[in-house]
Design an enzyme around this catalytic site. Structure first.
Site, PDB file in Angstrom:
ATOM      1  N   THR A 116       4.220 -20.629   4.954  1.00  0.00           N
ATOM      2  CA  THR A 116       3.342 -20.766   6.111  1.00  0.00           C
ATOM      3  C   THR A 116       1.992 -21.264   5.633  1.00  0.00           C
ATOM      4  O   THR A 116       1.629 -21.030   4.490  1.00  0.00           O
ATOM      5  CB  THR A 116       3.144 -19.376   6.754  1.00  0.00           C
ATOM      6  N   GLY A 133       8.921 -14.656  13.102  1.00  0.00           N
ATOM      7  CA  GLY A 133       8.409 -13.830  12.024  1.00  0.00           C
ATOM      8  C   GLY A 133       7.019 -13.303  12.310  1.00  0.00           C
ATOM      9  O   GLY A 133       6.646 -13.075  13.460  1.00  0.00           O
ATOM     10  N   ASP A 134       6.225 -13.149  11.284  1.00  0.00           N
ATOM     11  CA  ASP A 134       4.890 -12.564  11.430  1.00  0.00           C
ATOM     12  C   ASP A 134       3.828 -13.580  11.830  1.00  0.00           C
ATOM     13  O   ASP A 134       2.784 -13.216  12.365  1.00  0.00           O
ATOM     14  CB  ASP A 134       4.461 -11.915  10.113  1.00  0.00           C
ATOM     15  N   THR A 165       1.807 -14.903   4.205  1.00  0.00           N
ATOM     16  CA  THR A 165       2.865 -15.887   4.087  1.00  0.00           C
ATOM     17  C   THR A 165       4.063 -15.222   3.433  1.00  0.00           C
ATOM     18  O   THR A 165       3.937 -14.178   2.810  1.00  0.00           O
ATOM     19  CB  THR A 165       2.407 -17.105   3.259  1.00  0.00           C
ATOM     20  N   GLY A 166       5.245 -15.838   3.589  1.00  0.00           N
ATOM     21  CA  GLY A 166       6.438 -15.266   2.981  1.00  0.00           C
ATOM     22  C   GLY A 166       7.408 -14.747   4.020  1.00  0.00           C
ATOM     23  O   GLY A 166       7.470 -15.259   5.137  1.00  0.00           O
TER      24      GLY A 166
END
Length: 330
Positions: free
Chosen positions: A190, A220-221, A241-242
């Site tokens: 991201t 996702g987040d 990120t991730g």
């Protein structure tokens, strides 16, 4: 009653022992540490996840021309949304299992105003739609077809997001349909960006195409305020990120900002954020998470689960790609 009287009397006696001369002596001998208000602020400044130097350079162009932090983060991440060689963000992003490219983004300003779009198709710049959600609607989030229709109402053009390269790779993936989040390989990364302008105001933006070959509808987040991004103009900001599922479970970016509020440096806060995640995933080594943070004074920090994560920083001091320490050393 006797015990209360004794404690009260003891307290007074102890207080009496710390006489004015003694207190004065203690005050003289103790070196006074500089406080945040006494240190010189670094501003303007911009940081972003990973080595997205073109994005940070664009944001700096806005900041160095007396632009706002909000304009800077939007302009900065738009660079990656338009870059078809970046298969984790915007046009050219890897599709879901059905071959549809769905984008997520959020933005947050100095006044805690925020906007987000989730699982949106056919729009090249989700970050700009997220800003429109923030500024033109009473809502914070719009999802799916509703977000897409709103974008058209706001004048955004329909765009085919699936490039030939991403389509070819998706068709190859379908032969095995093996789903894995390979650490530090750009299938689930991201761009999160945080900026402070010359007025000292903070803003942040986050945008992604999400995990490559995710289940349809997965979010996702990244577009979740408090998880992938959070800004508090009194304290600082953080971005992640991730593998977003793990960030959501700890409301990671909000946690890091709150840790800074309690006095931790951006570096200390990022480290604690990762450690909270790993405490809930003891022994797991199959995913990557990276956090970045900046406080009100322009101090920055970053930390990750595995080696390999970096973040870009641009200020009057220069333009630098910073390698961060990790929970696992190798």
């Amino acid at each position: 009653m006797q015990r209360r009287k004794f404690l009260k009397k003891s307290g007074l006696t102890t207080a009496g022992l710390l006489s004015a001369p003694v207190l004065a002596s203690c005050k003289t001998e103790t070196a006074k540490a500089p406080t945040l208000s006494e240190t010189k602020a670094v501003k303007p400044i911009v940081i972003c996840t990973w080595n997205f130097q073109n994005a940070s350079a664009k944001a700096w162009e806005v900041l160095s021309s007396s632009g706002s932090s909000l304009d800077a983060v939007e302009a900065g991440v738009m660079v990656e949304e338009a870059d078809t060689s970046n298969q984790t963000v915007g046009v050219g992003g890897r599709p879901d299992r059905e071959g549809r490219v769905t984008l997520d983004a959020c933005i947050m300003d100095k006044d805690a105003n925020c906007g987000a779009v989730l699982c949106m198709e056919n729009i090249a710049h989700p970050i700009s739609v997220a800003r429109k959600v923030m500024e033109e609607t009473p809502h914070v989030m719009l999802a799916g077809l509703g977000a897409e229709l709103f974008a058209y109402e706001q004048g955004f053009e329909k765009t085919n997001l699936l490039t030939e390269q991403s389509k070819k790779e998706w068709e190859e993936w379908k032969k095995t349909s093996k789903y894995e989040t390979i650490i530090n390989i750009e299938n689930h990364d991201t761009i999160g960006m945080l900026a402070i302008d010359e007025n000292g105001d903070i803003a942040g933006a986050c945008t992604t195409s999400g995990m490559g070959y995710k289940m349809a509808g997965r979010v996702g987040d990244s577009p979740i305020i408090g998880a992938g991004l959070f800004v508090d103009n009194e304290v600082g900001g953080a971005a992640a990120t991730g593998v977003g599922e793990e960030v959501v479970r700890t409301v990671g970016s909000f946690l890091i900002v709150e840790l800074m509020r309690q006095g931790k440096s951006p570096q200390e806060a990022c480290e604690e954020g990762v450690k909270r995640i790993m405490k809930k995933n003891e022994g797991r080594k199959d995913f990557q998470i990276g956090f970045i943070a900046v406080n009100k004074k322009g101090e920055t920090g970053g930390y990750c689960v595995h080696p390999g994560f970096t973040y870009r920083e641009y200020s009057d001091k220069g333009h630098e790609n910073k390698t961060v320490e990790s929970f696992y050393q190798g």
